[in-house]
Design a protein around this motif. Sequence first.
Motif, PDB file in Angstrom:
ATOM      1  N   PRO A  17       0.805  -1.232   0.000  1.00 42.31           N
ATOM      2  CA  PRO A  17       0.000   0.000   0.000  1.00 42.31           C
ATOM      3  C   PRO A  17       0.837   1.279   0.000  1.00 42.31           C
ATOM      4  N   VAL A  18       2.010   1.252   0.595  1.00 39.67           N
ATOM      5  CA  VAL A  18       2.847   2.447   0.632  1.00 39.67           C
ATOM      6  C   VAL A  18       3.340   2.802  -0.773  1.00 39.67           C
ATOM      7  N   GLU A  19       3.756   1.806  -1.554  1.00 37.78           N
ATOM      8  CA  GLU A  19       4.188   2.062  -2.923  1.00 37.78           C
ATOM      9  C   GLU A  19       3.032   2.543  -3.790  1.00 37.78           C
ATOM     10  N   THR A  20       1.852   1.976  -3.596  1.00 38.64           N
ATOM     11  CA  THR A  20       0.674   2.392  -4.345  1.00 38.64           C
ATOM     12  C   THR A  20       0.340   3.847  -4.038  1.00 38.64           C
ATOM     13  N   PHE A  21       0.343   4.209  -2.757  1.00 35.08           N
ATOM     14  CA  PHE A  21       0.081   5.595  -2.376  1.00 35.08           C
ATOM     15  C   PHE A  21       1.163   6.519  -2.921  1.00 35.08           C
ATOM     16  N   GLY A  22       2.415   6.083  -2.885  1.00 35.02           N
ATOM     17  CA  GLY A  22       3.516   6.904  -3.389  1.00 35.02           C
ATOM     18  C   GLY A  22       3.374   7.213  -4.869  1.00 35.02           C
ATOM     19  N   GLU A  23       2.975   6.223  -5.652  1.00 36.13           N
ATOM     20  CA  GLU A  23       2.771   6.449  -7.082  1.00 36.13           C
ATOM     21  C   GLU A  23       1.605   7.396  -7.333  1.00 36.13           C
ATOM     22  N   TRP A  24       0.512   7.220  -6.581  1.00 32.98           N
ATOM     23  CA  TRP A  24      -0.642   8.103  -6.735  1.00 32.98           C
ATOM     24  C   TRP A  24      -0.275   9.532  -6.341  1.00 32.98           C
ATOM     25  N   PHE A  25       0.399   9.692  -5.212  1.00 33.35           N
ATOM     26  CA  PHE A  25       0.754  11.022  -4.730  1.00 33.35           C
ATOM     27  C   PHE A  25       1.729  11.711  -5.674  1.00 33.35           C
ATOM     28  N   THR A  26       2.662  10.974  -6.244  1.00 40.25           N
ATOM     29  CA  THR A  26       3.611  11.540  -7.196  1.00 40.25           C
ATOM     30  C   THR A  26       2.887  12.065  -8.426  1.00 40.25           C
ATOM     31  N   SER A  27       1.818  11.398  -8.834  1.00 36.93           N
ATOM     32  CA  SER A  27       1.100  11.825 -10.034  1.00 36.93           C
ATOM     33  C   SER A  27       0.349  13.133  -9.827  1.00 36.93           C
ATOM     34  N   ILE A  28      -0.042  13.468  -8.596  1.00 39.59           N
ATOM     35  CA  ILE A  28      -0.790  14.713  -8.370  1.00 39.59           C
ATOM     36  C   ILE A  28       0.021  15.786  -7.647  1.00 39.59           C
ATOM     37  N   HIS A  29       1.194  15.440  -7.119  1.00 43.62           N
ATOM     38  CA  HIS A  29       1.956  16.384  -6.306  1.00 43.62           C
ATOM     39  C   HIS A  29       2.345  17.647  -7.062  1.00 43.62           C
ATOM     40  N   GLY A  30       2.829  17.520  -8.280  1.00 37.62           N
ATOM     41  CA  GLY A  30       3.286  18.681  -9.033  1.00 37.62           C
ATOM     42  C   GLY A  30       2.185  19.689  -9.267  1.00 37.62           C
ATOM     43  N   TYR A  31       1.033  19.212  -9.714  1.00 38.92           N
ATOM     44  CA  TYR A  31      -0.074  20.119 -10.020  1.00 38.92           C
ATOM     45  C   TYR A  31      -0.674  20.725  -8.752  1.00 38.92           C
ATOM     46  N   SER A  32      -0.810  19.926  -7.701  1.00 43.04           N
ATOM     47  CA  SER A  32      -1.382  20.465  -6.471  1.00 43.04           C
ATOM     48  C   SER A  32      -0.440  21.468  -5.804  1.00 43.04           C
ATOM     49  N   SER A  33       0.852  21.215  -5.824  1.00 39.80           N
ATOM     50  CA  SER A  33       1.782  22.176  -5.225  1.00 39.80           C
ATOM     51  C   SER A  33       1.873  23.446  -6.065  1.00 39.80           C
ATOM     52  N   LEU A  34       1.705  23.333  -7.378  1.00 36.70           N
ATOM     53  CA  LEU A  34       1.666  24.523  -8.227  1.00 36.70           C
ATOM     54  C   LEU A  34       0.444  25.373  -7.897  1.00 36.70           C
ATOM     55  N   ILE A  35      -0.689  24.747  -7.680  1.00 39.97           N
ATOM     56  CA  ILE A  35      -1.899  25.482  -7.295  1.00 39.97           C
ATOM     57  C   ILE A  35      -1.707  26.159  -5.950  1.00 39.97           C
ATOM     58  N   VAL A  36      -1.115  25.453  -4.995  1.00 39.58           N
ATOM     59  CA  VAL A  36      -0.866  26.036  -3.674  1.00 39.58           C
ATOM     60  C   VAL A  36       0.060  27.245  -3.784  1.00 39.58           C
ATOM     61  N   CYS A  37       1.112  27.132  -4.590  1.00 44.08           N
ATOM     62  CA  CYS A  37       2.048  28.250  -4.750  1.00 44.08           C
ATOM     63  C   CYS A  37       1.400  29.437  -5.454  1.00 44.08           C
ATOM     64  N   LEU A  38       0.637  29.173  -6.506  1.00 44.18           N
ATOM     65  CA  LEU A  38       0.002  30.269  -7.238  1.00 44.18           C
ATOM     66  C   LEU A  38      -1.080  30.956  -6.410  1.00 44.18           C
TER      67      LEU A  38
END
Length: 107
Positions: A17-38
Amino acid sequence: MANNVTEGYAGDVTQNPVETFGEWFTSIHGYSSLIVCLFGIPKNIRNITVLTRKDMQNPLNALLCWLAVADFLKMMPYVPFVIHFDCAFDPSDSSPEKLTLSWVMYM
């Protein structure tokens, strides 16, 4: 007895489950952190503007103001970083186009 515990994952083809969550989180991290920064950059500028007014000057507001300055200074260089490394390219990609010397030095 200890071998029985590790044997369960040795031949298992499914991810834990940790690897599954890591792959999912990696797929959305860039866009969500960009929204937070903007969203956060203009809000930090507004916080700095309000907290430095003459009638708002006290020790607690000075601390909050410097916290907003530090947050602003952290978010500004993170925007081009996250656009290049997470949005323009796949996060797991290690191609020469992504990892140029200038971008690695920026990182």
